[in-house]
Design a protein around this motif. Structure first.
Motif, PDB file in Angstrom:
ATOM      1  N   ASP A   1      -5.513   6.695  -9.114  1.00 17.23           N
ATOM      2  CA  ASP A   1      -6.018   7.026  -7.774  1.00 17.23           C
ATOM      3  C   ASP A   1      -6.445   5.769  -7.025  1.00 17.23           C
ATOM      4  O   ASP A   1      -6.165   5.616  -5.834  1.00 17.23           O
TER       5      ASP A   1
ATOM      6  N   LEU B   1      -3.430   3.725  -5.905  1.00 15.41           N
ATOM      7  CA  LEU B   1      -2.810   4.316  -4.717  1.00 15.41           C
ATOM      8  C   LEU B   1      -3.662   4.072  -3.478  1.00 15.41           C
ATOM      9  O   LEU B   1      -3.138   3.790  -2.398  1.00 15.41           O
ATOM     10  N   GLU B   2      -4.969   4.177  -3.637  1.00 17.97           N
ATOM     11  CA  GLU B   2      -5.884   3.920  -2.504  1.00 17.97           C
ATOM     12  C   GLU B   2      -5.724   2.486  -2.008  1.00 17.97           C
ATOM     13  O   GLU B   2      -5.740   2.229  -0.810  1.00 17.97           O
TER      14      GLU B   2
ATOM     15  N   ASP C   1      -3.084   0.772  -2.283  1.00 18.93           N
ATOM     16  CA  ASP C   1      -1.670   0.602  -1.982  1.00 18.93           C
ATOM     17  C   ASP C   1      -1.029  -0.465  -2.879  1.00 18.93           C
ATOM     18  O   ASP C   1      -0.155  -1.220  -2.449  1.00 18.93           O
ATOM     19  N   GLY C   2      -1.500  -0.525  -4.126  1.00 21.05           N
ATOM     20  CA  GLY C   2      -0.925  -1.452  -5.089  1.00 21.05           C
ATOM     21  C   GLY C   2      -1.320  -2.902  -4.903  1.00 21.05           C
ATOM     22  O   GLY C   2      -0.861  -3.771  -5.628  1.00 21.05           O
TER      23      GLY C   2
END
Length: 134
Positions: free
Chosen positions: A78, A81-82, A84-85
């Motif tokens: 999570d 993903l938050e 964005d890598g």
């Protein structure tokens, strides 16, 4: 549960010789449990913390990490993903440490990196920096 408590109490008062408890096999036989039950199952569960992890679970056993469980893996996915890598392993380690209130420095950035690679993450750096134009 009451039998386990009695077994643990009797184990605690067994005499020691050369750094080992004496009479463990007889105690296990008297309670009808498998040989090695106390050391392998009873003591670790009796010493576990609120999360169900053994104390010092941040240490490794046979070079395999024991700190990462499904909840931490889900949190890291999570968070990745938050972000964005776009994060460093140290940032992820700090986020895990803060979220799960682990001892300072647990997990390490290298520990997070090794665990993530084992579970299938890719360790890449894809930043494009502008060059100086003269």
């Amino acid at each position: 549960m009451q039998q386990r408590t009695k077994l643990l109490a009797e184990y605690a008062v067994l005499p020691m010789a050369y750094g080992l408890k004496e009479g463990v096999a007889e105690l296990e036989q008297r309670y009808g449990v498998a040989r090695g039950y106390i050391a392998k199952y009873l003591l670790p569960s009796a010493l576990s913390d609120a999360r169900g992890a053994a104390p010092l679970s941040h240490q490794t056993d046979k070079r395999r990490s024991r700190i990462f469980d499904a909840a931490i893996d889900e949190f890291m996915v999570d968070k990745g993903l938050e972000w964005d890598g776009d994060f460093s392993w140290q940032e992820m380690a700090t986020a895990v440490n803060t979220q799960f209130e682990l001892p300072s420095g647990v997990p390490s950035a290298d520990g997070v990196r090794r665990h993530c690679i084992i579970i299938g993450w890719t360790d890449t750096k894809q930043k494009v920096l502008p060059t100086e134009i003269c």
